[in-house]
Design an enzyme around this catalytic site. Structure first.
Site, PDB file in Angstrom:
ATOM      1  N   HIS A 195       8.421  16.147 -13.502  1.00  0.00           N
ATOM      2  CA  HIS A 195       9.135  15.501 -14.821  1.00  0.00           C
ATOM      3  C   HIS A 195       8.276  15.718 -16.173  1.00  0.00           C
ATOM      4  O   HIS A 195       8.701  16.063 -16.993  1.00  0.00           O
ATOM      5  CB  HIS A 195       9.351  14.025 -14.666  1.00  0.00           C
ATOM      6  CG  HIS A 195      10.159  13.678 -13.636  1.00  0.00           C
ATOM      7  ND1 HIS A 195      10.643  12.180 -13.362  1.00  0.00           N
ATOM      8  CD2 HIS A 195      10.700  14.225 -12.412  1.00  0.00           C
ATOM      9  CE1 HIS A 195      11.147  12.248 -12.398  1.00  0.00           C
ATOM     10  NE2 HIS A 195      11.354  13.429 -11.849  1.00  0.00           N
ATOM     11  N   ARG A 302      18.154  26.648 -16.013  1.00  0.00           N
ATOM     12  CA  ARG A 302      17.692  25.813 -14.717  1.00  0.00           C
ATOM     13  C   ARG A 302      18.421  24.511 -15.047  1.00  0.00           C
ATOM     14  O   ARG A 302      18.231  23.901 -16.045  1.00  0.00           O
ATOM     15  CB  ARG A 302      16.345  25.723 -14.356  1.00  0.00           C
ATOM     16  CG  ARG A 302      15.605  26.742 -14.002  1.00  0.00           C
ATOM     17  CD  ARG A 302      13.913  26.371 -13.887  1.00  0.00           C
ATOM     18  NE  ARG A 302      13.247  27.511 -13.340  1.00  0.00           N
ATOM     19  CZ  ARG A 302      12.472  28.202 -13.989  1.00  0.00           C
ATOM     20  NH1 ARG A 302      12.226  27.837 -15.314  1.00  0.00           N
ATOM     21  NH2 ARG A 302      11.490  29.120 -13.363  1.00  0.00           N
ATOM     22  N   GLU A 437      16.117  36.799  -4.819  1.00  0.00           N
ATOM     23  CA  GLU A 437      14.998  36.245  -4.731  1.00  0.00           C
ATOM     24  C   GLU A 437      14.421  36.016  -3.256  1.00  0.00           C
ATOM     25  O   GLU A 437      13.435  35.080  -2.912  1.00  0.00           O
ATOM     26  CB  GLU A 437      14.754  34.874  -5.479  1.00  0.00           C
ATOM     27  CG  GLU A 437      15.868  33.852  -5.362  1.00  0.00           C
ATOM     28  CD  GLU A 437      15.848  32.704  -6.025  1.00  0.00           C
ATOM     29  OE1 GLU A 437      14.848  32.514  -6.997  1.00  0.00           O
ATOM     30  OE2 GLU A 437      16.713  32.010  -6.066  1.00  0.00           O
ATOM     31  N   ASN A 460       9.455  34.592  -8.854  1.00  0.00           N
ATOM     32  CA  ASN A 460       8.661  33.459  -8.380  1.00  0.00           C
ATOM     33  C   ASN A 460       8.938  33.338  -6.800  1.00  0.00           C
ATOM     34  O   ASN A 460       7.883  33.164  -6.024  1.00  0.00           O
ATOM     35  CB  ASN A 460       8.981  32.237  -9.093  1.00  0.00           C
ATOM     36  CG  ASN A 460       8.720  32.478 -10.675  1.00  0.00           C
ATOM     37  OD1 ASN A 460       8.096  33.386 -11.037  1.00  0.00           O
ATOM     38  ND2 ASN A 460       9.567  31.588 -11.317  1.00  0.00           N
ATOM     39  N   ASP A 461      10.127  33.329  -6.502  1.00  0.00           N
ATOM     40  CA  ASP A 461      10.639  33.183  -5.009  1.00  0.00           C
ATOM     41  C   ASP A 461      10.333  34.466  -4.478  1.00  0.00           C
ATOM     42  O   ASP A 461       9.928  34.181  -3.198  1.00  0.00           O
ATOM     43  CB  ASP A 461      11.873  32.474  -4.968  1.00  0.00           C
ATOM     44  CG  ASP A 461      11.931  30.986  -5.108  1.00  0.00           C
ATOM     45  OD1 ASP A 461      10.924  30.431  -4.599  1.00  0.00           O
ATOM     46  OD2 ASP A 461      12.488  30.584  -6.033  1.00  0.00           O
ATOM     47  N   CYS A 508      13.869  37.329 -14.145  1.00  0.00           N
ATOM     48  CA  CYS A 508      13.680  36.239 -14.821  1.00  0.00           C
ATOM     49  C   CYS A 508      12.239  35.532 -14.293  1.00  0.00           C
ATOM     50  O   CYS A 508      12.348  34.165 -14.608  1.00  0.00           O
ATOM     51  CB  CYS A 508      15.036  35.337 -14.848  1.00  0.00           C
ATOM     52  SG  CYS A 508      15.469  34.737 -12.915  1.00  0.00           S
TER      53      CYS A 508
HETATM   54  C1  PEP Z   1      12.299  32.630  -9.492  1.00  0.00           C
HETATM   55  O1  PEP Z   1      12.274  32.036  -8.440  1.00  0.00           O
HETATM   56  O2  PEP Z   1      11.524  33.555  -9.814  1.00  0.00           O
HETATM   57  C2  PEP Z   1      12.946  31.824 -10.609  1.00  0.00           C
HETATM   58  C3  PEP Z   1      13.094  32.358 -11.797  1.00  0.00           C
HETATM   59  O3  PEP Z   1      13.378  30.653 -10.295  1.00  0.00           O
HETATM   60  P1  PEP Z   1      12.723  29.228 -10.135  1.00  0.00           P
HETATM   61  O4  PEP Z   1      11.477  29.601 -10.557  1.00  0.00           O
HETATM   62  O5  PEP Z   1      13.471  28.202 -10.655  1.00  0.00           O
HETATM   63  O6  PEP Z   1      12.857  29.159  -8.589  1.00  0.00           O
HETATM   64 MG    MG Z   2      13.754  30.527  -7.729  1.00  0.00          MG
END
Ligand code: PEP
Ligand code: MG
Length: 594
Positions: A195, A302, A437, A460-461, A508
């Site tokens: 948070h 998000r 992802e 990211n994932d 993204c």
């Molecule tokens: C990602 O996984 O790259 C992504 C943009 O989503 P988050 O970071 O919210 O998992």
């Molecule tokens: Mg993600």
């Protein structure tokens, strides 16, 4: 000698300042028993302490509402609710009455019990609430022991260069800070989705999290650089660090000064390739800043902020208002709302999730949504209603296969029917996209493309699942490498599939915010990028200086590379002098031969 520590970027920006450690911990509580006739006085003192804590938290909430907005201010609700929680209050009162302990000692015991119970879940979202619980514990114990707030910011008058270093932070501490005093934040623990990190981001305070034991390594007054873009902290910076810092800060300041001007510039490469630069948002309040920084829409909104730390699911109206606010801020440009990505590192306690050994490989995102259709339908209705207010798109997180997309689509169709019956407006032509992802989605992209209106690659994932490297593990930060050849190949094939299917593909994940990452995407013909909004001006400047033809050539070399270093080197060579490569050198051990 300077010392460099790598953690995780949590809020953009760079700052040089002096350490101020926050000893935000529970005070020592003496073990004391009161006479039988004083027991009810202790119960009353406990009630008074709760009233005082409530007054303070309500004031912080009001201040946050004024500064950021009503949705953001709700971040204090869990703590305020805990003050009335029967497990907290009833348990403490029972101890006072049954064992004649002082209110402070009884409350401390109850907290110990609750924390032990909560810690056993090993669930990051619950751990975030643990953070709230600890914040409350400190507040009430200090009140009961007659101690003052160890970090009463109101009495501090620094010169704006304070770098707050702590084990972890809490939303109420952030709300207490004056952004004109605090230059940056650095913590041992925490994640980007804590948070407090979300609040820091929305106020533009640079932050690095997951630094291990930075709070033990530093001393008050020590000089420190915090680079929230790359997740790095430099202790006792030397002349070289100072030069790098000055250069970066000067550049960032120039961008800040030029923000409006750069925002108006066309987002196009030197050889004329348009690139759609969009913003990632965590909170609705960020929409205005994203616009000011030139975002051409929102590539990733998000929605977990609506759920994090809450005791119940937000209702349809509240969700609709939040989505509509962002859609209207971008009138005309696309706003891509990502359906709840709960699980992994964000889980609301009210879902009563059984402990999971591997939360990131567990019940997460679309899996939760499809298992909890009643919870999910509320969000679908709210998003559908928001489609009436702009080019609102819907994106499904963590898709692995076609059936998941079909299931979401049929739920959407059912909700559309209901809205129609009720005469509620929505845009029938909205787009439904898939986040790519997981390696499964990347490998099966051709199938998914038949069911999706667009792809957004969440690197990211994708990096985490491809390399089997936990994205929240600071110890593995160096291994979390988006330039690994296996990732590059997946980006390439997803891009090709999307083009063949005639659907848009964007990236993204955080990698798109780095110059070399963006250059790679361009070279792979991914010409829509969505990044945290503070990174937009810098990114646009880089993109305007590079040529897509050079990017394609570099990407071809990168695709043939055997190691991450070779990939980085091919990109570094292709992008030329445009970019400062020092960040890559340290983080991913880039060794430039040339
Ligand atoms: C990602 O996984 O790259 C992504 C943009 O989503 P988050 O970071 O919210 O998992
Ligand atoms: Mg993600």
């Amino acid at each position: 000698m300077s010392q460099t520590l790598d953690g995780f970027p949590a809020a953009e920006g760079i700052a040089w300042g002096r350490v101020r450690r926050i000893p935000w911990g529970a005070p020592d509580v003496p073990h004391e028993v009161v006479p039988a006739e004083a027991v009810e006085d202790e119960v009353a003192r406990f009630a008074d302490a709760r009233v005082a804590a409530r007054t303070r938290l309500e004031a912080l909430k009001a201040r946050t509402e004024e500064r950021l907005g009503p949705v953001e201010a709700r971040i204090f609700d869990p703590q305020i609710l805990m003050l009335e929680d029967v497990t907290v209050v009833g348990g403490t009162e029972r101890y006072i009455r049954e064992t004649r302990l002082t209110a402070a000692r009884a409350f401390e015991w109850r907290m110990l019990e609750l924390k032990a119970q909560w810690t056993r879940t090993a669930n990051p979202m619950v751990l975030d609430r643990l953070n709230d619980l600890e914040d409350l514990e400190v507040r009430i114990l200090r009140q009961l022991l007659g101690e003052t707030d160890p970090f009463d910011w109101s009495s501090h008058h620094g010169d704006g260069d304070v770098v707050v270093v702590a084990k972890n932070l809490t939303p109420s501490l952030i709300a207490q800070f004056d952004p004109s005093e605090v230059a940056a934040l650095a913590t041992d623990q925490g994640t980007r989705t804590s948070h407090w990190a979300i609040l820091a981001r929305s106020q533009g305070i640079p932050a690095v999290v997951g630094l291990g034991d930075v709070s033990r390594q530093v001393r008050d007054g020590q000089e420190v650089i915090v680079d929230g873009r790359i997740g790095r902290v430099v202790l006792d910076p030397d002349d070289r660090d100072r030069r790098v810092f000055e250069e970066r800060r000067t550049r960032i300041r120039q961008w800040e000064e030029e923000v409006e001007e750069v925002a108006r510039l066309e987002s196009v490469t030197a050889d004329g390739q348009p690139v759609a630069l969009r913003a990632n948002l965590d909170l609705p309040v960020e929409a205005a800043n994203a616009r000011r920084h030139g975002a051409e829409g929102v590539g990733l909104f998000r929605t977990e902020f609506l759920v994090v730390g809450r005791n119940a699911m937000p209702g349809e109206e509240e969700q609709y208002e939040a989505y509509r606010q962002v859609a209207e801020a971008f009138d005309g440009d696309s706003v891509c709302i990502r359906l709840f990505d709960l699980g992994g590192d964000k889980f609301p306690s009210f879902l009563h999730l059984p402990p999971q050994q591997n939360p990131f490989l567990g019940w997460r995102a679309v899996r939760v949504l499809l298992d909890e259709p009643e919870l999910f339908r509320v969000q679908l209705r709210a998003v559908l209603r928001a489609t009436a207010h702009g080019d609102v798109r819907i994106m499904v997180p963590l898709v692995n296969d076609v059936e998941e997309v079909q299931s979401v689509r049929s739920l959407l169709e059912e909700e559309e029917d209901r809205l129609r019956e009720e005469g509620i407006r929505f845009n029938r032509g909205y787009k439904l996209g898939v986040m790519v992802e997981t390696p499964a989605a990347a490998l099966d992209a051709a199938e998914l493309a038949r069911h999706a209106d667009f792809f957004s690659i969440g690197t990211n994932d994708l990096v985490q699942y491809t390399l089997a490297v936990d994205r929240t593990n600071a110890r593995l930060a160096r291994l979390f490498n988006p330039f690994h050849p296996s990732v590059v190949r997946q980006l390439h094939s997803v891009s090709r599939v999307a083009r063949a299917a005639g659907i848009e593909v964007s990236v993204c994940g955080e990698m798109a915010a780095t110059a070399l990452g963006a250059f790679l995407c361009l070279g792979l013909d991914i010409t829509a990028l969505s990044v945290a909004w503070p990174a937009l001006p810098e990114l646009k400047k880089v993109l305007r200086e590079v040529r897509i033809e050079d990017a394609r050539q570099a990407a071809r070399k990168a695709l043939a590379a055997a190691t991450s270093n070779d990939v980085l080197e091919a990109l570094a060579e292709g992008i030329g002098d445009t970019v400062d490569l020092s960040a890559y050198v340290g983080r991913w051990n880039l060794s430039l031969r040339g």
